[in-house]
Motif scaffolding. Structure first.
Motif, mmCIF file in Angstrom:
data_model
loop_
_atom_site.group_PDB
_atom_site.id
_atom_site.type_symbol
_atom_site.label_atom_id
_atom_site.label_comp_id
_atom_site.label_asym_id
_atom_site.label_seq_id
_atom_site.Cartn_x
_atom_site.Cartn_y
_atom_site.Cartn_z
ATOM 1 N N ALA A 1 0.974 -1.198 0.063
ATOM 2 C CA ALA A 1 -0.105 -0.175 -0.061
ATOM 3 C C ALA A 1 0.830 1.280 0.034
ATOM 4 N N SER A 2 1.773 1.296 0.714
ATOM 5 C CA SER A 2 2.757 2.331 0.842
ATOM 6 C C SER A 2 3.604 2.757 -0.425
ATOM 7 N N ILE A 3 3.821 1.646 -1.028
ATOM 8 C CA ILE A 3 4.450 1.638 -2.406
ATOM 9 C C ILE A 3 3.672 2.052 -3.525
ATOM 10 N N ALA A 4 2.350 1.689 -3.327
ATOM 11 C CA ALA A 4 1.378 2.297 -4.533
ATOM 12 C C ALA A 4 1.205 3.530 -4.424
ATOM 13 N N ASP A 5 1.136 4.091 -2.934
ATOM 14 C CA ASP A 5 1.111 5.663 -3.024
ATOM 15 C C ASP A 5 2.274 6.049 -3.375
ATOM 16 N N GLY A 6 3.581 5.709 -3.019
ATOM 17 C CA GLY A 6 4.752 6.391 -3.582
ATOM 18 C C GLY A 6 4.945 6.527 -5.009
ATOM 19 N N ILE A 7 4.286 5.441 -5.634
ATOM 20 C CA ILE A 7 4.624 5.684 -7.140
ATOM 21 C C ILE A 7 3.455 6.660 -7.693
ATOM 22 N N MET A 8 2.462 6.862 -7.015
ATOM 23 C CA MET A 8 1.492 8.011 -7.656
ATOM 24 C C MET A 8 1.993 9.191 -7.198
ATOM 25 N N TRP A 9 2.697 9.479 -6.117
ATOM 26 C CA TRP A 9 3.207 10.912 -5.617
ATOM 27 C C TRP A 9 4.623 11.060 -6.702
ATOM 28 N N ALA A 10 5.193 9.879 -7.061
ATOM 29 C CA ALA A 10 6.436 9.995 -7.960
ATOM 30 C C ALA A 10 5.900 10.502 -9.321
ATOM 31 N N ARG A 11 4.849 9.790 -9.630
ATOM 32 C CA ARG A 11 4.236 10.215 -11.000
ATOM 33 C C ARG A 11 3.930 11.523 -11.070
ATOM 34 N N LEU A 12 3.199 12.110 -10.053
ATOM 35 C CA LEU A 12 2.726 13.478 -9.923
ATOM 36 C C LEU A 12 4.018 14.510 -9.925
#
Length: 411
Positions: free
Chosen positions: A29-40
């Motif tokens: 779950a933390s990694i999924a959030d991290g990927i979206m923040w990185a994409r933003l």
């Protein structure tokens, strides 16, 4: 909206996090959030490069001003939209392709830049209506409908000239289902979905399709809650198309796809037809959502394989020659879809014989490519430009699948 500082998120660039998401480890779950923040953050960087690299000063100034008028939340909605990603890719392609001397390349970039300005204007108009005001973009518009770049809200003009907002129907509480927008009705010759005829949906077909998709996502939640979260995180919009009526006496033609330049969205064809089961919906949603989270990772971390269509791999699933990047995506897609179907069998005992037979058939299809005698990495050409660690990861996934089926054979 800066990305939170977190040791877990700092590791989002390691390809092994992708396997962690597939296997739903403790940090998924933390990694999924991290990927979206990185994409933003990556998309914001692209926009800043566009603002600093274009030769059209007046248009850039207007786009900067409009962007600055948006709140951080509305800025994020634009930056994470499929439309913005498509247009910034077009701008970047023009920037790299045309020699830049005195104004070189500027004319080729004007079109994508104008589109980006229009995207920002639409989001600004949506934000204004949410606050109770009608901005200049809507007052000057000759259209009766103006969709948000995210595709989840539409501004509608009444006969009295006043505008109002309407949300598109959603599944899972957050994923918009798009029947009617210009994106949904577009003819795109290279698309397997959008190249098909575009027939209007009947009201009953809309209702039935929404109910089917809602049930499919609910079953995914029940089988593996994180997969449902993964879909909601990486998919904002489902574009649906009808090319056949439910009563047509023709062979069923349905399918799904994800366009790499349109992360955050997926496309479905003829899923309104009663012959398309909820189980087929489940797999298609999971299949295309897997492409979406891999695309989000690649947009921020770099591609898993070089973008060279001349480097082809014979897929052990379809037998077709496909680019190396598509092959890597396919390994993750079939791995995750196999796990989803397996979880369904384990968690739900009272399945009908027809449903159980369908799932077992799909398990066999998903597993087939992993059970070949050769390591999956050996299918990749020696000169393929691969992300470090990805070849070993594919072989690790294959070894786990082969071990699982060997245990079943000898049990």
């Amino acid at each position: 909206m800066d990305m939170p500082v977190d040791g877990v998120l700092d590791g989002a660039g390691d390809v092994r996090v992708l396997l962690g998401l597939a296997q739903v480890d403790d940090q998924a779950a933390s990694i999924a959030d991290g990927i979206m923040w990185a994409r933003l953050r990556a998309m914001r960087g692209h926009l800043h490069r566009i603002f600093s690299g274009s030769g059209s000063d007046l248009l850039v100034a207007a786009a900067k001003e409009r962007y600055g008028q948006l709140t951080p939340a509305h800025q994020a909605r634009v930056l994470l939209s499929s439309e913005f990603c498509d247009r910034q890719m077009a701008w970047n392609h023009a920037w790299r392709r045309v020699p830049r001397g005195e104004g070189g390349g500027a004319s080729e970039q004007v079109g994508p830049l104008r589109d980006i300005f229009e995207i920002l204007c639409r989001e600004h108009a949506i934000a204004g209506l949410l606050g109770g005001s009608t901005d200049e973009h809507l007052r000057r518009s000759e259209q009766w409908q103006v969709y948000s770049p995210a595709g989840d809200v539409v501004a509608l003009k009444g006969e009295d000239g006043h505008w109002r907002l309407e949300s598109l129907p959603t599944i899972g509480g957050s994923v918009a289902v798009d029947f009617d927008s210009p994106s949904a009705r577009l003819h795109e010759p290279r698309s397997g979905i959008l190249s098909q005829p575009c027939l209007p949906f009947l009201a009953a077909e809309r209702t039935a399709l929404l109910e089917k998709l809602e049930r499919a996502l609910g079953l995914i939640d029940a089988c593996e809650p994180f997969y449902g979260q993964l879909i909601r995180t990486f998919v904002r919009r489902i574009i649906v198309r009808k090319s056949q009526s439910d009563g047509d006496a023709v062979s069923l033609h349905y399918g799904s796809e994800h366009a790499p330049r349109h992360p955050g969205s997926l496309r479905l064809l003829n899923f309104h037809r009663t012959q398309v089961s909820v189980e087929a919906c489940m797999e298609s949603l999971m299949h295309e959502s897997t492409h979406n989270f891999l695309a989000a990772w690649e947009l921020s971390q770099g591609f898993l394989a070089g973008n060279d269509d001349s480097v082809r791999v014979i897929s052990p699933w379809s037998g077709n020659p496909i680019p190396a990047s598509s092959f890597i995506h396919a390994v993750f897609v079939y791995y995750i879809c196999h796990r989803l179907h397996e979880q369904r069998l384990q968690r739900e005992q009272a399945l009908s014989s027809a449903v159980r037979g369908f799932i077992e058939g799909r398990l066999a299809v998903c597993a087939a490519g992993f059970l070949i005698a050769r390591p999956l990495s050996s299918l990749l050409p020696a000169d393929a430009a691969l992300r470090p660690g990805i070849a070993a990861l594919l072989d690790e996934m294959q070894a786990g699948m082969r071990g699982q089926y060997a245990a079943k054979v000898w049990a």
